[in-house]
Design a protein around this motif. Structure first.
Motif, mmCIF file in Angstrom:
data_model
loop_
_atom_site.group_PDB
_atom_site.id
_atom_site.type_symbol
_atom_site.label_atom_id
_atom_site.label_comp_id
_atom_site.label_asym_id
_atom_site.label_seq_id
_atom_site.Cartn_x
_atom_site.Cartn_y
_atom_site.Cartn_z
ATOM 1 N N PHE A 180 -1.329 45.516 0.618
ATOM 2 C CA PHE A 180 -1.514 46.073 1.469
ATOM 3 C C PHE A 180 -3.147 46.815 1.864
ATOM 4 C CE2 PHE A 180 2.258 48.750 1.512
ATOM 5 C CZ PHE A 180 3.147 47.728 2.539
ATOM 6 N N LEU A 181 -3.642 46.569 0.285
ATOM 7 C CA LEU A 181 -4.569 46.757 0.275
ATOM 8 C C LEU A 181 -5.798 45.727 0.194
ATOM 9 C CD1 LEU A 181 -7.340 48.041 -1.468
ATOM 10 C CD2 LEU A 181 -6.773 46.817 -3.353
ATOM 11 N N GLY A 182 -4.887 44.068 0.793
ATOM 12 C CA GLY A 182 -5.230 43.044 0.865
ATOM 13 C C GLY A 182 -5.527 42.680 2.092
ATOM 14 N N ILE A 183 -5.024 43.395 2.928
ATOM 15 C CA ILE A 183 -4.794 43.088 4.697
ATOM 16 C C ILE A 183 -6.050 44.482 4.549
ATOM 17 C CG2 ILE A 183 -3.639 44.560 6.641
ATOM 18 C CD1 ILE A 183 -2.891 41.548 5.546
ATOM 19 N N LEU A 184 -6.280 45.581 4.356
ATOM 20 C CA LEU A 184 -6.743 46.490 4.255
ATOM 21 C C LEU A 184 -8.380 45.483 4.298
ATOM 22 C CD1 LEU A 184 -7.856 49.424 4.961
ATOM 23 C CD2 LEU A 184 -7.522 49.948 2.176
ATOM 24 N N SER A 185 -8.358 45.142 3.420
ATOM 25 C CA SER A 185 -9.902 44.029 2.928
ATOM 26 C C SER A 185 -9.979 43.682 4.180
ATOM 27 C CB SER A 185 -9.563 43.820 2.300
ATOM 28 O OG SER A 185 -9.686 44.457 0.485
ATOM 29 N N ILE A 186 -9.235 42.589 4.724
ATOM 30 C CA ILE A 186 -9.657 41.784 6.257
ATOM 31 C C ILE A 186 -9.431 42.726 7.245
ATOM 32 C CG2 ILE A 186 -8.048 40.876 7.211
ATOM 33 C CD1 ILE A 186 -6.223 39.769 5.268
ATOM 34 N N ILE A 187 -8.766 44.162 7.440
ATOM 35 C CA ILE A 187 -9.058 44.984 8.715
ATOM 36 C C ILE A 187 -11.033 45.461 8.118
ATOM 37 C CG2 ILE A 187 -8.794 46.982 9.698
ATOM 38 C CD1 ILE A 187 -6.364 46.284 9.489
ATOM 39 N N ASP A 188 -11.328 45.383 7.340
ATOM 40 C CA ASP A 188 -12.927 46.366 7.090
ATOM 41 C C ASP A 188 -13.681 44.898 6.972
ATOM 42 O OD1 ASP A 188 -11.879 48.989 6.427
ATOM 43 O OD2 ASP A 188 -12.136 48.320 4.027
ATOM 44 N N MET A 189 -13.539 43.924 6.803
ATOM 45 C CA MET A 189 -13.998 43.020 7.276
ATOM 46 C C MET A 189 -14.307 42.928 8.865
ATOM 47 S SD MET A 189 -13.483 40.358 4.351
ATOM 48 C CE MET A 189 -14.286 39.308 4.544
ATOM 49 N N GLY A 190 -13.620 42.638 9.680
ATOM 50 C CA GLY A 190 -13.557 42.414 10.782
ATOM 51 C C GLY A 190 -14.369 43.998 11.658
ATOM 52 N N ILE A 191 -14.079 44.200 11.421
ATOM 53 C CA ILE A 191 -14.188 46.020 12.052
ATOM 54 C C ILE A 191 -15.735 46.176 12.001
ATOM 55 C CG2 ILE A 191 -14.728 48.273 12.119
ATOM 56 C CD1 ILE A 191 -11.655 49.050 11.488
ATOM 57 N N SER A 192 -16.299 45.740 10.656
ATOM 58 C CA SER A 192 -17.790 45.577 10.071
ATOM 59 C C SER A 192 -18.731 44.441 11.184
ATOM 60 C CB SER A 192 -17.912 45.570 9.078
ATOM 61 O OG SER A 192 -19.222 45.446 8.424
ATOM 62 N N SER A 193 -17.722 43.154 11.446
ATOM 63 C CA SER A 193 -18.420 42.051 11.970
ATOM 64 C C SER A 193 -18.177 42.652 13.308
ATOM 65 C CB SER A 193 -17.816 40.545 11.933
ATOM 66 O OG SER A 193 -17.648 40.974 10.681
#
Length: 317
Positions: free
Chosen positions: A63-76
């Motif tokens: 879940f934490l790894g997926i959260l990192s992917i989402i955070d990178m996407g929202i920021s981009s």
């Protein structure tokens, strides 16, 4: 949809956030650093979870790894466009780009909301039902839950984008915001937006309220279970596994509730609040999880030691 005697807009101009002109360069550099550090921090978390065998097979860290992917996407999606508002000249965003930005923001944002709920449920099972945890939360089930969160988030984002851009837009093309979001875009519509505002309030309200209620219920059970632990060290370790999650949930939900669940206003505080889920929270999440989660810190140390050994460099004392 009947067009009438007006010209439909083909592009929008994002006005950005109010700021003193003398701070233009500072704000550009500030958000550039925020963006770079957000990508690097979340990439580091993702690589650590993936590379460490003690983490990547455990649901919480999936879940934490997926959260990192989402955070990178929202920021981009948000921050580079925000930075453009601090440069000289008018840089409009095409109509299709505005649609895409709104869709992907609500897609990733709602997926993040569901993911926080899954993380709370995972902590509930790990602390309240530790003997049954390996059976109740398997790696396969965690991937199925993540897939369900992605599908639900995609549906939510599509619903909001379709409802928002089914309306005709004409006249002024200035979006009084730093990205294409529902309340700001709807102000430019050349039609009645009552239904849109009601559906947005109900839809986002249901998602936020239901997820937050499930998280709250999970943590009520977790706190009761932790208080029954007899040793202080046991309570401390149990709290340490939940502290980071509680922190990021608070930072995420409070601004979102302020933005979408308040009566319609055009307050500058709304724009300031929106900086948290779009720019600040994705930046803070890696810091929170590395500073407050002992297992992630240990995994980072193992990763550093492993890279030093492979490069032939002895670790510093």
């Amino acid at each position: 949809m009947e067009r009438g005697n007006y010209t439909l807009l083909t592009e929008f101009i994002l006005t950005g956030i109010p700021y003193p002109l003398k701070l233009r360069t500072f704000l550009f550099v500030f958000f550039l650093l925020i963006y770079i550090l957000t990508q690097l921090g979340n990439l580091l978390i993702l690589l650590t979870v993936w590379a460490d065998p003690q983490l990547h097979a455990r649901p919480m860290y999936i879940f934490l790894g997926i959260l990192s992917i989402i955070d990178m996407g929202i920021s981009s999606i948000i921050v580079p466009r925000l930075m453009m508002t601090f440069t000289l000249g008018i840089k409009p965003i095409p109509f299709g780009g505005c649609v895409a930005q709104l869709y992907f923001y609500h897609f990733l944002g709602s997926t993040q909301c569901f993911l926080y709920t899954l993380m709370a449920y995972d902590r509930y099972l790990a602390i309240c039902r530790p003997l049954h945890y390996p059976v109740l939360m398997t790696t396969k089930l965690s991937f199925l839950l993540v897939a369900g969160a992605w599908v639900a988030g995609s549906f939510h984002g599509a619903l909001q984008a379709i409802l928002t851009f089914r309306l005709p837009y004409c006249g002024s093309n200035q979006v009084d915001y730093f990205f294409c979001d529902i309340p700001a875009v709807l102000r430019l519509a050349c039609a009645d937006t009552t239904i849109n505002e009601l559906v947005t309030f109900v839809d986002i309200g249901v998602v936020v309220a239901s997820c937050f209620s499930l998280i709250l219920l999970s943590y009520v059970q977790i706190i009761q279970a932790i208080l029954r632990i007899r040793t202080a060290d046991g309570r401390r370790r149990a709290f340490s596994t939940c502290g980071a999650h509680i922190t990021v949930v608070t930072v995420y939900y409070v601004p979102c509730a302020f933005i979408y669940l308040q009566p319609e206003t055009n307050s500058p505080l709304g724009g300031a609040a929106a900086l948290f889920p779009t720019a600040i929270t994705p930046f803070l999440n890696p810091l929170i999880y590395t500073l407050r989660n002992q297992e992630v810190k240990l995994a980072l140390k193992r990763l550093v030691c492993s890279s030093q050994k492979s490069s032939g460099t002895a670790p510093s004392p």
